[in-house]
Design an enzyme around this catalytic site. Structure first.
Site, PDB file in Angstrom:
ATOM      1  N   ALA A   1      59.437  58.875  25.397  1.00  0.00           N
ATOM      2  CA  ALA A   1      60.862  59.051  25.132  1.00  0.00           C
ATOM      3  C   ALA A   1      61.169  60.526  25.378  1.00  0.00           C
ATOM      4  O   ALA A   1      61.730  60.893  26.411  1.00  0.00           O
ATOM      5  CB  ALA A   1      61.201  58.632  23.714  1.00  0.00           C
ATOM      6  N   ARG A   2      60.700  61.386  24.475  1.00  0.00           N
ATOM      7  CA  ARG A   2      61.040  62.820  24.579  1.00  0.00           C
ATOM      8  C   ARG A   2      60.603  63.468  25.895  1.00  0.00           C
ATOM      9  O   ARG A   2      61.398  64.189  26.518  1.00  0.00           O
ATOM     10  CB  ARG A   2      60.468  63.556  23.359  1.00  0.00           C
ATOM     11  CG  ARG A   2      61.182  63.161  22.064  1.00  0.00           C
ATOM     12  CD  ARG A   2      60.465  63.678  20.833  1.00  0.00           C
ATOM     13  NE  ARG A   2      59.196  62.994  20.625  1.00  0.00           N
ATOM     14  CZ  ARG A   2      58.261  63.398  19.776  1.00  0.00           C
ATOM     15  NH1 ARG A   2      58.456  64.492  19.076  1.00  0.00           N
ATOM     16  NH2 ARG A   2      57.149  62.706  19.633  1.00  0.00           N
TER      17      ARG A   2
ATOM     18  N   ARG B   1      54.217  61.562  22.657  1.00  0.00           N
ATOM     19  CA  ARG B   1      54.715  62.782  23.331  1.00  0.00           C
ATOM     20  C   ARG B   1      53.695  63.250  24.372  1.00  0.00           C
ATOM     21  O   ARG B   1      53.230  64.380  24.342  1.00  0.00           O
ATOM     22  CB  ARG B   1      55.046  63.893  22.337  1.00  0.00           C
ATOM     23  CG  ARG B   1      56.041  64.913  22.919  1.00  0.00           C
ATOM     24  CD  ARG B   1      56.600  65.823  21.833  1.00  0.00           C
ATOM     25  NE  ARG B   1      55.552  66.477  21.080  1.00  0.00           N
ATOM     26  CZ  ARG B   1      54.915  67.570  21.469  1.00  0.00           C
ATOM     27  NH1 ARG B   1      55.262  68.169  22.583  1.00  0.00           N
ATOM     28  NH2 ARG B   1      53.949  68.083  20.738  1.00  0.00           N
TER      29      ARG B   1
ATOM     30  N   TYR C   1      62.295  43.669  18.630  1.00  0.00           N
ATOM     31  CA  TYR C   1      61.985  44.986  18.065  1.00  0.00           C
ATOM     32  C   TYR C   1      61.466  44.851  16.634  1.00  0.00           C
ATOM     33  O   TYR C   1      62.233  44.521  15.728  1.00  0.00           O
ATOM     34  CB  TYR C   1      63.256  45.825  18.121  1.00  0.00           C
ATOM     35  CG  TYR C   1      63.193  47.257  17.623  1.00  0.00           C
ATOM     36  CD1 TYR C   1      62.002  47.960  17.456  1.00  0.00           C
ATOM     37  CD2 TYR C   1      64.391  47.918  17.351  1.00  0.00           C
ATOM     38  CE1 TYR C   1      62.011  49.276  17.020  1.00  0.00           C
ATOM     39  CE2 TYR C   1      64.408  49.239  16.923  1.00  0.00           C
ATOM     40  CZ  TYR C   1      63.212  49.910  16.753  1.00  0.00           C
ATOM     41  OH  TYR C   1      63.237  51.208  16.324  1.00  0.00           O
TER      42      TYR C   1
ATOM     43  N   TYR D   1      67.857  51.033  20.696  1.00  0.00           N
ATOM     44  CA  TYR D   1      67.917  49.776  19.948  1.00  0.00           C
ATOM     45  C   TYR D   1      69.273  49.136  20.186  1.00  0.00           C
ATOM     46  O   TYR D   1      70.290  49.804  20.253  1.00  0.00           O
ATOM     47  CB  TYR D   1      67.614  49.989  18.472  1.00  0.00           C
ATOM     48  CG  TYR D   1      68.585  50.825  17.650  1.00  0.00           C
ATOM     49  CD1 TYR D   1      69.336  51.862  18.199  1.00  0.00           C
ATOM     50  CD2 TYR D   1      68.746  50.575  16.279  1.00  0.00           C
ATOM     51  CE1 TYR D   1      70.209  52.608  17.411  1.00  0.00           C
ATOM     52  CE2 TYR D   1      69.611  51.314  15.494  1.00  0.00           C
ATOM     53  CZ  TYR D   1      70.342  52.329  16.071  1.00  0.00           C
ATOM     54  OH  TYR D   1      71.205  53.068  15.302  1.00  0.00           O
TER      55      TYR D   1
ATOM     56  N   HIS E   1      59.454  50.482  13.339  1.00  0.00           N
ATOM     57  CA  HIS E   1      60.416  51.212  12.508  1.00  0.00           C
ATOM     58  C   HIS E   1      61.016  50.316  11.423  1.00  0.00           C
ATOM     59  O   HIS E   1      62.190  50.439  11.065  1.00  0.00           O
ATOM     60  CB  HIS E   1      61.518  51.823  13.386  1.00  0.00           C
ATOM     61  CG  HIS E   1      60.960  52.740  14.437  1.00  0.00           C
ATOM     62  ND1 HIS E   1      61.230  52.583  15.766  1.00  0.00           N
ATOM     63  CD2 HIS E   1      60.127  53.790  14.355  1.00  0.00           C
ATOM     64  CE1 HIS E   1      60.585  53.506  16.475  1.00  0.00           C
ATOM     65  NE2 HIS E   1      59.903  54.266  15.626  1.00  0.00           N
TER      66      HIS E   1
ATOM     67  N   CYS F   1      67.230  56.474  21.519  1.00  0.00           N
ATOM     68  CA  CYS F   1      68.662  56.678  21.328  1.00  0.00           C
ATOM     69  C   CYS F   1      69.155  57.869  22.123  1.00  0.00           C
ATOM     70  O   CYS F   1      68.448  58.856  22.298  1.00  0.00           O
ATOM     71  CB  CYS F   1      68.947  56.911  19.846  1.00  0.00           C
ATOM     72  SG  CYS F   1      68.588  55.431  18.917  1.00  0.00           S
TER      73      CYS F   1
ATOM     74  N   ASP G   1      56.094  58.627  13.829  1.00  0.00           N
ATOM     75  CA  ASP G   1      56.018  58.078  15.186  1.00  0.00           C
ATOM     76  C   ASP G   1      56.494  59.149  16.173  1.00  0.00           C
ATOM     77  O   ASP G   1      55.727  59.594  17.030  1.00  0.00           O
ATOM     78  CB  ASP G   1      56.895  56.815  15.263  1.00  0.00           C
ATOM     79  CG  ASP G   1      57.120  56.347  16.689  1.00  0.00           C
ATOM     80  OD1 ASP G   1      56.210  56.500  17.515  1.00  0.00           O
ATOM     81  OD2 ASP G   1      58.212  55.802  16.963  1.00  0.00           O
TER      82      ASP G   1
ATOM     83  N   ASP H   1      73.589  83.177  21.940  1.00  0.00           N
ATOM     84  CA  ASP H   1      73.750  83.796  20.625  1.00  0.00           C
ATOM     85  C   ASP H   1      74.659  85.022  20.668  1.00  0.00           C
ATOM     86  O   ASP H   1      75.252  85.393  19.660  1.00  0.00           O
ATOM     87  CB  ASP H   1      72.378  84.224  20.069  1.00  0.00           C
ATOM     88  CG  ASP H   1      71.621  83.064  19.431  1.00  0.00           C
ATOM     89  OD1 ASP H   1      72.119  81.929  19.480  1.00  0.00           O
ATOM     90  OD2 ASP H   1      70.532  83.313  18.882  1.00  0.00           O
TER      91      ASP H   1
END
Lengths: 735, 264
Positions: free
Chosen positions: A327-328, A305, A175, A66, A178, A36, A273, A680
């Site tokens: 993904a990441r 990962r 799919y 998805y 999940h 996503c 996951d 910050d």
């Protein structure tokens, strides 16, 4: 390979071998699995740019998130892609076209959520194998399908697959990870049927198998059929276990599938996951994933990962998987494959596993952000390329004060643009706040954020001898900055934890809290070991993220008895980063007592007075001026401690910025054109947002009011232009 | 009062490098150059003395022996607060060893007449640690080597210092002026130049001198004027690293074997 082809000797060569998936060829083993981003079908520019930048960076395939096959599976408030109609086909075509320009494949993950999709936009009733309330969306029940319903829903998959093909997709998923619909049929946790779609393994597998068959008949000649399968749902024999139904289903469905995308877990705890680095290392799913290759004749991919090219090559070489799913790591560095190919390993912007990307989807679909890669999600709307930068717009030299996430990123991008930059920090090391955070238990990988900038800054200062990385010196005063000789000054001096108990609940200090006292400590004092901590510790918390749980863990490990008193939900933001379930398991294991819904009225040496936030009664009335509209809160009780740790709120270190603003009249004669404040020091925020601010200012520093961002390109539907070709937009009532 | 600070532009190696064709040095394409780390401290010490003495009392002159590329090192010192620079170079100086360099610096001392010379204790590339001491020998000045603390007020007839000895010992000493000191790392905290300092450095004077300008003859410099000659520079053949592979148990037993081998 032609005989005269050069013999490459890179240990990563195995990652660059093409592989066939059905009618398509992946040009290498780098594969962006569906994930996503907050684009869906409604922000086609965002979708096309975010996926295609990875194609440019060398990934062989990019998938949508998805993608709903029908309005009956509507995940609003979260954001999915959709292939409901020709409007969606038109919009998602932008993504496939952009990816194909780079000789890469585009994939789409066809999704039907069942009870997990609350249908808040479409107001339809989801269907499922049996009737239950979703353990993820606990208000939503599905309708138990009869045979007609099953045929209906399988038809939704087929029609969506045809639309996907028409949109130009090369890979089409069914799919079933999940806990989405195909898995709901397969798993006895959901499927309580007694007809031919329930009961035995063969019956539970039937829906998924039939759906795959129908999709293959419809589009299988032109497109690769993929399925994403949670091979173990991590609830033992009540669900799917890898060595039982897991491998059996792989064997059964193998002829219908061109590529397997395998993981573990469910939807309610999908952090099993997308494991955060706090709990899971690279490759944490391999103990389950590795079984798949034993029974499948088809290419297998999966995530974990994977950030280390050595590990990726080892996985492919040893035959555990054929393709590296990511993904990441693909968000953190869209150019990961190219950098590996070119041997530029130290240029990789390594994913830190903080899951802030995921947090945005969990919140409900704002655009994805990344702590490491400030350009993630900004490709289309701001035109930011992760590896290319516009040339500098002036010869102004820039002084950046503070080498934390914001200042280091700002200096890096300014230097990439060709500016002469002096980055100054009183610490010996680049990283600022990240140096503290990455020393907390489980957060070591967050240090990659610092490491990337440290390496890049080191390279950049060598390219321009006028630039300088000045670490470990005295803090610059207002006079020092005025006299420094910079045309532009960026203040990135960070923030600190309140020393007086100031907090989000009362916006006031708490009487008796003063971190200069020996029995009261701020997070910085705990992390830097500046205070002797007593046996019995109370952590007073009003911060919704990781600091209080992390300190509780650290102090427990150091042998203290820890109680957390919290006025906000402890670790609330960790729901969104998927760290919440295991964080609470860990606090439970450590016997950390959590007193929720309480706040503090005063502190004395060795004790704190707490009150229940709801102790002022439910009745509200007007009592006249100076009188509270509720009853006096009488729930106050005293609690003893040896050390009180105050995680109540943060405050900008903005003295230098405000001091410079006070002496604005002297800027001109000192050659200073403008002074900015970022990160910050402007206002405390997520590391991701601090990094973004540094990046943003560096790209826009020529703007007349560069302190504030330029407008970005918005993707909104234009009134008068129907989404579905041939539709209408004027107001029409059906009367 | 004047302080002369001789500095060196030193080389550091890239991860991978090749040797020069003559085999006597690393190919310059594989080197990165910067001011000798030790000299950062001697320059800082000189600037500290200057700043403590007040405006116009002390002049800090930095010098180097080297081709035009070495100017960047002098500019760096000027950016931090040195007053002017001297660069000595001509083709005849190629191949000068530390003795020849000391001879050149001694001539600059004659010309500039400083009361104090501060050098780095050694260079971070060749590491002879001889230039400063040889200079003192040629000049016949008192000297202190590897100085870790310095106390000096301009105009005073002597200076007091501490120097590091082996075994964690320190020695306290004082010597009469003029003097040569070689400065150890960590004696101070070298400053960074500000952008203003870097700009100002560009307008500070740097004199360029040849060996004849200094009254040196051809046989006093270069290889002819040197006592030593580098014959070969090379990487020793025996590999000193090994990639340990296998299961954790196999790796552990290999490590154990190496420890046993090394201990004999």
């Amino acid at each position: 390979m032609p005989l005269d082809a050069p013999v490459s000797r890179s240990k990563y060569d195995v990652l660059f071998e093409p592989i066939q998936i059905g009618p398509k060829t992946l040009k290498n083993r780098f594969y962006q699995v569906p994930h996503c981003i907050g684009a869906g079908s409604d922000k086609p520019g965002f979708q096309a740019a975010h996926r295609s930048i990875k194609a440019e960076g060398g990934w062989a395939a990019m998938n949508t998130e998805y993608c709903s096959i029908h309005s009956e599976s509507d995940d609003t408030h979260r954001l999915s892609a959709r292939l409901w109609d020709d409007g969606d086909v038109h919009n998602l075509s932008a993504m496939t076209a952009a990816i194909h320009k780079f000789d890469a494949l585009a994939g789409v993950e066809l999704w039907y959520g069942g009870a997990h999709a609350p249908n808040m936009e479409s107001r339809q009733t989801p269907r499922g194998p049996s009737q239950y309330a979703s353990e993820f969306e606990t208000m939503t029940y599905c309708h138990e399908m009869d045979i007609d319903d099953i045929h209906d829903v399988q038809g939704f998959y087929v029609e969506a697959a045809k639309r996907a093909r028409d949109a130009g997709f090369d890979i089409i998923y069914c799919y079933g990870a999940h806990s989405y619909l195909p898995l709901q049929f397969l798993s006895p946790y959901y499927n309580k049927r007694t007809d031919k779609y329930g009961g035995s393994f063969e019956n539970r597998a039937r829906f998924w198998i039939e759906t795959l068959e129908k999709m293959k008949v419809a589009v299988g000649d032109e497109c690769a059929i993929a399925t994403r399968f949670a091979v173990d749902t991590l609830i033992g024999e009540d669900g799917v276990e890898i060595e039982r139904d897991g491998v059996k289903f792989i064997e059964m469905a193998d002829p219908l599938v061109d590529v397997w995308d395998v993981n573990v877990g469910d939807i309610a705890e999908w952090g099993e996951d997308a494991g955060p680095s706090r709990f899971y290392r690279q490759g944490h799913q391999l103990p389950w994933q590795k079984f798949v290759k034993d029974v499948s004749k088809k290419p297998v991919l999966g995530v974990g990962r994977f950030t280390d090219p050595e590990k990726m090559a080892e996985i492919v070489r040893s035959g555990q998987m054929d393709i590296i799913g990511a993904a990441r790591p693909s968000i953190s560095d869209p150019f990961l494959p190219q950098k590996i190919k070119e041997g530029r390993i130290d240029d990789i912007r390594t994913c830190i596993g903080c899951n802030v990307c995921i947090s945005r989807w969990e919140i409900g679909g704002p655009p994805m952000i990344c702590t490491q890669n400030a350009t993630a999600g900004e490709e289309y709307r701001r035109g930011w390329h992760p590896e290319k930068f516009p040339k500098k717009g002036s010869d102004d030299a820039v002084l950046v004060v503070g080498a934390g996430p914001s200042g280091a990123e700002c200096a890096r991008v300014l230097m990439e643009r060709g500016y002469t930059v002096h980055l100054v920090d009183s610490a010996e090391k680049v990283g600022g706040h990240v140096n503290d955070v990455s020393s907390l238990p489980g957060l070591g990988e967050w240090g990659y954020h610092r490491d990337y900038r440290e390496v890049q800054l080191g390279k950049l200062v060598k390219k321009n001898k006028q630039s300088q990385l000045a670490l470990g010196g005295a803090r610059l005063s207002v006079a020092d900055v005025l006299d420094y000789g910079a045309e532009k000054v960026v203040i990135a001096t960070g923030s600190h934890w309140s020393t007086d108990g100031r907090n989000a609940l009362t916006h006031a200090p708490i009487p008796g809290i003063d971190a200069s006292l020996p029995y009261i400590a701020t997070p910085e004092q705990v992390i830097l070991g500046q205070k002797k901590i007593g046996k019995k510790v109370i952590i007073l918390n009003a911060d919704p993220y990781f600091m209080a749980p992390s300190l509780a863990q650290k102090l427990h490990q150091d042998g203290h008895d820890v109680t957390v008193v919290t006025g906000v939900e402890l670790g609330r933001y960790m729901h969104f980063t998927l760290e919440y379930p295991n964080m609470h398991r860990m606090l439970h294991e450590m016997h950390v007592e959590v007193i929720g819904d309480h706040w503090a009225s005063k502190v004395e040496e060795g004790r704190i007075e707490l009150y229940n936030l709801w102790g002022d009664g439910s009745e509200r009335r007007y009592n006249g001026p100076g009188r509270m509209p509720r009853n006096p809160n009488t729930s106050h009780t005293w609690h003893n401690f040896d050390t009180l740790v105050v995680v109540t709120g943060r405050k900008s270190n903005d003295e230098l910025y405000r001091g410079l603003k006070e002496r604005k009249a002297e800027w001109d004669k000192n050659g200073i054109k403008d002074v900015y404040v970022i990160g910050d020091a402007w206002a405390p925020k997520l590391i991701a947002d601090s990094t973004f601010e540094g990046h943003r200012l560096a790209r826009e520093i020529e703007e007349p009011k560069a302190q504030f961002p330029k407008p970005y390109r918005r993707e909104v539907s234009v009134f008068g232009t129907p989404y579905i070709p041939g539709g209408f937009t004027d107001i029409r009532y059906e009367v | 009062m004047k302080i002369l600070v001789p500095v060196k532009r030193t080389a550091s190696l890239d991860d991978e490098f090749e040797m020069r064709d003559d085999g006597r040095d690393v190919d310059a394409d594989f080197c990165e150059y910067d001011i000798n780390e030790f000299d950062e401290f001697s320059v800082e010490e000189a600037i500290k003395i200057k700043e403590a003495a007040g405006e116009g009392t002390v002049e800090v002159v930095v010098m180097t022996v080297g081709p035009e590329d070495a100017d960047e090192v002098l500019r760096k010192c000027l950016a931090k607060g040195a007053d002017r620079g001297i660069r000595v170079w001509d083709d005849a100086l190629e191949g000068s060893d530390q003795m020849a360099i000391a001879r050149i610096i001694a001539k600059v001392v004659e010309r500039e007449q400083p009361e104090l010379v501060l050098t780095g204790a050694q260079s971070s590339d060749h590491g002879f640690a001889q230039t400063g001491i040889a200079l003192a020998g040629i000049l016949g000045w008192p000297h202190g080597a590897v100085v870790s603390f310095l106390e000096y007020t301009p105009g005073a007839p002597s200076l007091a210092f501490r120097r590091e000895l082996e075994g964690g010992l320190e020695q306290k000493a004082s010597i009469p002026m003029p003097a040569v000191l070689t400065i150890q790392l960590g004696i101070n905290r070298p400053r960074y130049a500000s952008l203003r300092g870097i700009r100002q450095a560009n307008s500070k004077p740097v004199d360029e001198l040849s060996h004849t300008d200094l009254g040196l003859t051809d046989d006093q410099v270069g290889e002819a004027g040197s006592l030593s000659r580098i014959r070969r520079m090379y990487v020793p053949e025996r590999g000193r690293s090994e990639m340990i592979q296998g299961t954790p148990a196999q790796q552990a037993s290999r490590i154990l074997q190496i420890i046993k081998d090394v201990r004999g």
